[in-house]
Enzyme design. Structure first.
Site, PDB file in Angstrom:
ATOM      1  N   CYS A  74       0.823  -0.830  -0.077  1.00 49.76           N
ATOM      2  CA  CYS A  74       0.024   0.435  -0.005  1.00 49.76           C
ATOM      3  C   CYS A  74       1.016   1.033  -0.206  1.00 49.76           C
ATOM      4  O   CYS A  74       1.822   1.426   0.931  1.00 49.76           O
ATOM      5  CB  CYS A  74      -0.854  -0.003   1.259  1.00 49.76           C
ATOM      6  SG  CYS A  74      -1.851   1.566   1.264  1.00 49.76           S
ATOM      7  N   CYS A 184      -1.199   4.147  -6.983  1.00 45.39           N
ATOM      8  CA  CYS A 184      -0.943   3.377  -5.252  1.00 45.39           C
ATOM      9  C   CYS A 184      -1.578   2.364  -5.845  1.00 45.39           C
ATOM     10  O   CYS A 184      -1.852   2.007  -7.265  1.00 45.39           O
ATOM     11  CB  CYS A 184      -2.522   4.225  -5.322  1.00 45.39           C
ATOM     12  SG  CYS A 184      -3.802   3.249  -4.241  1.00 45.39           S
TER      13      CYS A 184
END
Length: 262
Positions: A74, A184
C-alpha cells in the site's frame, strides 16, 4: 526462521492483490498470507498514527502466523509509517513507493504526472521522493479522491470509472506529461483504462513487479527463499465484509479459498 514459512502481504483492500499476484508469478513456490484491512479502509482518509496502529496490529497477526517477511502493499501506508514499522520489526519489511525514478528516466518531455491518493501526496516521505528528482523533471501531482472506492466496487471500466479517470488524467496531459506514475496499488487494476485514455505516446509506470523482485532479493540475501518442492498456498484474511471480499477474490484471484476474518 524456516525458508518454508509464508510471506505476509497486506493492504487497506484489494490493491495489494496486484502486488501479491506479481509475487505469486515470480515466486511460485512461496506460501502467501494476504490481509485486506477493508474494515478500516480507505487509508487515504486516515492519520499517520491511525495507519501505523493498523500496520502494527496486522503485522503482529502475520508474525503470529510465522511469516518470514512482510510486504506493505500500500503506497499510503508505506509513505505514512513504514519507517516506524521497520524500526520495530526484525523481519524484512518491503514497501511500495510511487515509481518516480523510473518515470523520470522514461520521460522525454521531462514532465511526469503522479496519480495517487491525496494522503500519499501529502506525506513528507513522498515530498522527499519527489524532491530528489525535481531537478531532472517537473513532477506534476494529481490527487485522485474516490478512485480507490470505485475500484473496490470492481468497476474497472464502466462509465463512472472512465469519467473519473479522464478528470484526473487530462489535466496532466495538458501540462505536457508523457509519463504517468500509478502511485497506488489499487490503480494497477485500471491500468489498461488509464493507458487507453492517455494514449500510446504516454508511458504508464507500475511498480508491483519491482516490489516482487525486491522481495525476492531480500529473501535470497537472508537465505529464506522457498525450495522448489515447497507446498505453495494462498490464505486470505479481511477485517471487513467477508462476503464482499470473497466476491472480489473470485474476480481477481480465481480459485481462492474463502477468506478468513481478521
Amino acid at each position: 526462521m524456516a525458508n518454508s514459512a509464508a510471506i505476509g502481504i497486506f493492504d487497506s483492500g484489494i490493491g495489494g492483490l496486484s502486488v501479491a499476484r506479481a509475487v505469486r508469478e515470480l515466486l511460485p513456490n512461496e506460501r502467501l498470507i494476504y490481509v485486506a484491512d477493508t474494515g478500516h479502509a480507505p487509508y487515504g482518509e486516515k492519520t499517520d498514527a491511525y495507519i501505523y496502529q493498523r500496520m502494527q496490529l496486522i503485522s503482529h497477526h502475520l508474525q503470529q502466523q510465522g511469516v518470514k517477511a512482510l510486504v506493505v502493499a500500500c503506497n499510503t501506508a508505506t509513505t505514512a509509517a513504514i519507517a516506524t514499522l521497520r524500526a520495530q520489526c526484525s523481519l524484512p519489511v518491503i514497501g511500495v513507493e510511487p515509481g518516480v525514478k523510473p518515470a523520470v528516466l522514461a520521460s522525454k518531455s521531462r514532465v511526469v504526472g503522479v496519480l495517487a491518493t491525496p494522503r500519499t501526496l501529502q506525506t513528507p516521505a513522498f515530498a522527499n521522493l519527489a524532491q530528489r528528482f525535481a531537478g531532472q523533471a517537473r513532477i506534476e501531482l494529481q490527487p485522485c479522491p474516490q478512485l480507490v472506492q470505485l475500484i473496490e466496487s470492481l468497476d474497472f471500466s464502466g462509465t463512472a470509472m472512465l469519467a473519473l479517470l479522464k478528470s484526473y488524467i487530462n489535466p496532466l496531459l495538458e501540462k505536457g506529461a508523457d509519463t504517468l506514475v500509478l502511485g497506488c496499488t489499487h490503480y494497477n487494476f485500471v491500468a489498461d483504462a488509464i493507458a487507453a485514455i492517455a494514449g500510446p505516446a504516454v508511458t504508464i509506470i507500475r511498480t508491483e513487479t519491482a516490489v516482487a523482485k525486491q522481495l525476492q532479493q531480500r529473501l535470497l540475501q537472508a537465505q529464506l527463499l522457498a525450495d522448489a518442492g515447497n507446498n505453495a498456498s494462498d490464505i486470505f484474511y479481511s477485517s471487513g465484509s467477508l462476503e464482499r471480499f470473497s466476491r472480489q477474490l473470485q474476480l481477481i484471484w480465481p480459485g481462492a479459498d474463502n477468506p478468513l476474518p481478521l
